[in-house]
Design a protein around this motif. Structure first.
Motif, PDB file in Angstrom:
ATOM      1  N   ALA A  56      45.314  54.257  60.782  1.00 21.07           N
ATOM      2  CA  ALA A  56      43.915  53.825  60.826  1.00 21.07           C
ATOM      3  C   ALA A  56      43.484  53.132  59.546  1.00 21.07           C
ATOM      4  O   ALA A  56      42.339  52.686  59.437  1.00 21.07           O
ATOM      5  N   GLY A  57      44.387  53.049  58.554  1.00 25.02           N
ATOM      6  CA  GLY A  57      44.080  52.342  57.309  1.00 25.02           C
ATOM      7  C   GLY A  57      43.937  53.209  56.093  1.00 25.02           C
ATOM      8  O   GLY A  57      43.688  52.707  55.000  1.00 25.02           O
ATOM      9  N   SER A  58      44.067  54.532  56.241  1.00 27.95           N
ATOM     10  CA  SER A  58      43.944  55.421  55.091  1.00 27.95           C
ATOM     11  C   SER A  58      45.207  55.383  54.241  1.00 27.95           C
ATOM     12  O   SER A  58      46.266  54.964  54.703  1.00 27.95           O
ATOM     13  N   THR A  59      45.083  55.827  53.018  1.00 32.36           N
ATOM     14  CA  THR A  59      46.221  55.909  52.113  1.00 32.36           C
ATOM     15  C   THR A  59      46.479  57.373  51.760  1.00 32.36           C
ATOM     16  O   THR A  59      45.623  58.232  51.972  1.00 32.36           O
ATOM     17  N   LEU A 112      42.480  50.327  54.010  1.00 37.02           N
ATOM     18  CA  LEU A 112      42.841  48.981  53.601  1.00 37.02           C
ATOM     19  C   LEU A 112      42.216  47.974  54.554  1.00 37.02           C
ATOM     20  O   LEU A 112      42.321  48.114  55.777  1.00 37.02           O
ATOM     21  N   VAL A 113      41.553  46.968  53.998  1.00 36.54           N
ATOM     22  CA  VAL A 113      40.889  45.935  54.791  1.00 36.54           C
ATOM     23  C   VAL A 113      41.303  44.572  54.245  1.00 36.54           C
ATOM     24  O   VAL A 113      41.785  44.461  53.109  1.00 36.54           O
ATOM     25  N   SER A 115      41.315  41.158  52.327  1.00 39.70           N
ATOM     26  CA  SER A 115      40.737  40.927  50.998  1.00 39.70           C
ATOM     27  C   SER A 115      39.984  39.608  50.874  1.00 39.70           C
ATOM     28  O   SER A 115      39.506  39.273  49.794  1.00 39.70           O
ATOM     29  N   LEU A 116      39.875  38.836  51.976  1.00 40.06           N
ATOM     30  CA  LEU A 116      39.261  37.509  51.891  1.00 40.06           C
ATOM     31  C   LEU A 116      37.843  37.572  51.344  1.00 40.06           C
ATOM     32  O   LEU A 116      37.468  36.789  50.459  1.00 40.06           O
ATOM     33  N   GLY A 117      37.034  38.498  51.862  1.00 40.82           N
ATOM     34  CA  GLY A 117      35.648  38.603  51.395  1.00 40.82           C
ATOM     35  C   GLY A 117      35.564  38.959  49.926  1.00 40.82           C
ATOM     36  O   GLY A 117      34.714  38.438  49.195  1.00 40.82           O
ATOM     37  N   LEU A 118      36.439  39.846  49.470  1.00 42.97           N
ATOM     38  CA  LEU A 118      36.458  40.209  48.046  1.00 42.97           C
ATOM     39  C   LEU A 118      36.821  38.997  47.195  1.00 42.97           C
ATOM     40  O   LEU A 118      36.189  38.741  46.162  1.00 42.97           O
ATOM     41  N   VAL A 155      43.014  45.129  50.576  1.00 44.23           N
ATOM     42  CA  VAL A 155      42.551  45.948  49.455  1.00 44.23           C
ATOM     43  C   VAL A 155      41.786  47.139  50.010  1.00 44.23           C
ATOM     44  O   VAL A 155      41.430  47.181  51.192  1.00 44.23           O
ATOM     45  N   ARG A 156      41.513  48.112  49.157  1.00 44.02           N
ATOM     46  CA  ARG A 156      40.767  49.292  49.594  1.00 44.02           C
ATOM     47  C   ARG A 156      39.315  48.927  49.884  1.00 44.02           C
ATOM     48  O   ARG A 156      38.699  48.134  49.172  1.00 44.02           O
ATOM     49  N   LEU A 157      38.781  49.570  50.918  1.00 43.71           N
ATOM     50  CA  LEU A 157      37.395  49.307  51.304  1.00 43.71           C
ATOM     51  C   LEU A 157      36.436  49.683  50.181  1.00 43.71           C
ATOM     52  O   LEU A 157      35.414  49.014  49.981  1.00 43.71           O
TER      53      LEU A 157
END
Length: 260
Positions: A56-59, A112-113, A115-118, A155-157
């Motif tokens: 689900a995206g967790s680390t 993890l999402v 990174s384009l917006g960042l 990158v991390r949310l």
């Protein structure tokens, strides 16, 4: 001076003897009560849940922080080697199994999402004259960590949230948390960002979802009349060469009016 010392090293001190006696009493009570929770949970069950959280995206770090367990334990569970054949201790396993990505802020922040917006937010801040070191300090990040994030596809949310907060209130957050930035450094940063092709905030309609900027490079080369007017009123605004020329012309016209 504990149960491990008593069993492994055959320690006979008073503290180790008391620890061993306490353990035997607790074990006897647990065995006598059929409703008592088990001492261990099969590691396979916990490892499967950890895998679902990571899908689900967790680390590992985020799950450990949310469950309040050591990261090393999560790594052993992931590799299915926590406490050998006995499994994972019930107290730790129950905290891990209780985690749901949508319900756990710590896990969500570690997801993890893209990174384009960042990337676009950091670039827009740099076009506005804010150096990367100041952005990193305001985000409470190491400079090297933020710089590395600009080269990663995900990158991390939590990192995105911190940068977005700065992007929405740059003057307030950067001034309060990163300290003063000289006009010279801001101009240097802005010019360097423009040479690299970075775009300002106004270039985007939806900074996270736009496939491309809503303005062309020719539009961006035009003089920003609002920036020139703000600079004429005394505000510290990074200006490009055309805008500085427009500011000089504006000041010359005002000087001519006053002289007349």
């Amino acid at each position: 001076m504990n149960l491990t010392c008593y069993i492994t090293h055959r320690c006979g001190c008073d503290e180790c003897v008391r620890a061993a006696a306490l353990y035997r009493r607790k074990r006897a009570l647990r065995l006598a009560d059929p409703a008592a929770p088990p001492a261990f949970v099969p590691t396979e069950d916990v490892a499967l849940h950890v895998a679902r959280l990571m899908d689900a995206g967790s680390t590992i770090a985020g799950i450990a922080a949310a469950a309040g367990v050591p990261r090393s334990l999560l790594e052993r569970i992931r590799d299915n080697r926590a406490w050998g054949k006995r499994g994972t201790r019930f107290a730790a396993a129950s905290r891990i199994l209780a985690l749901v990505p949508d319900d756990s802020p710590a896990v969500t922040e570690a997801q993890l999402v893209p990174s384009l917006g960042l990337h676009r937010r950091v670039q827009a801040l740099m076009v506005d004259g804010w150096p990367l070191r100041a952005i990193a300090k305001a985000a409470e990040m190491e400079y090297s960590s933020l710089r590395a994030s600009l080269y990663r596809p995900r990158v991390r949310l939590g990192t995105v949230h911190r940068i977005d907060a700065i992007y929405r209130h740059p003057r307030k957050m950067l001034a309060e948390q990163a300290g003063p930035v000289s006009d010279t450094e801001r101009r240097r940063t802005s010019r360097a960002a423009q040479r690299r092709g970075y775009l300002p905030a106004l270039a985007w309609n939806d900074i996270d979802a736009d496939a491309g900027p809503m303005v062309t490079s020719a539009d961006l080369d035009d003089v920003d009349d609002v920036a020139v007017e703000l600079a004429a009123r005394g505000h510290t605004i990074p200006l490009r060469s055309k805008e500085r020329a427009a500011l000089r012309r504006s000041r010359a016209q005002l000087t001519g009016r006053w002289a007349a």
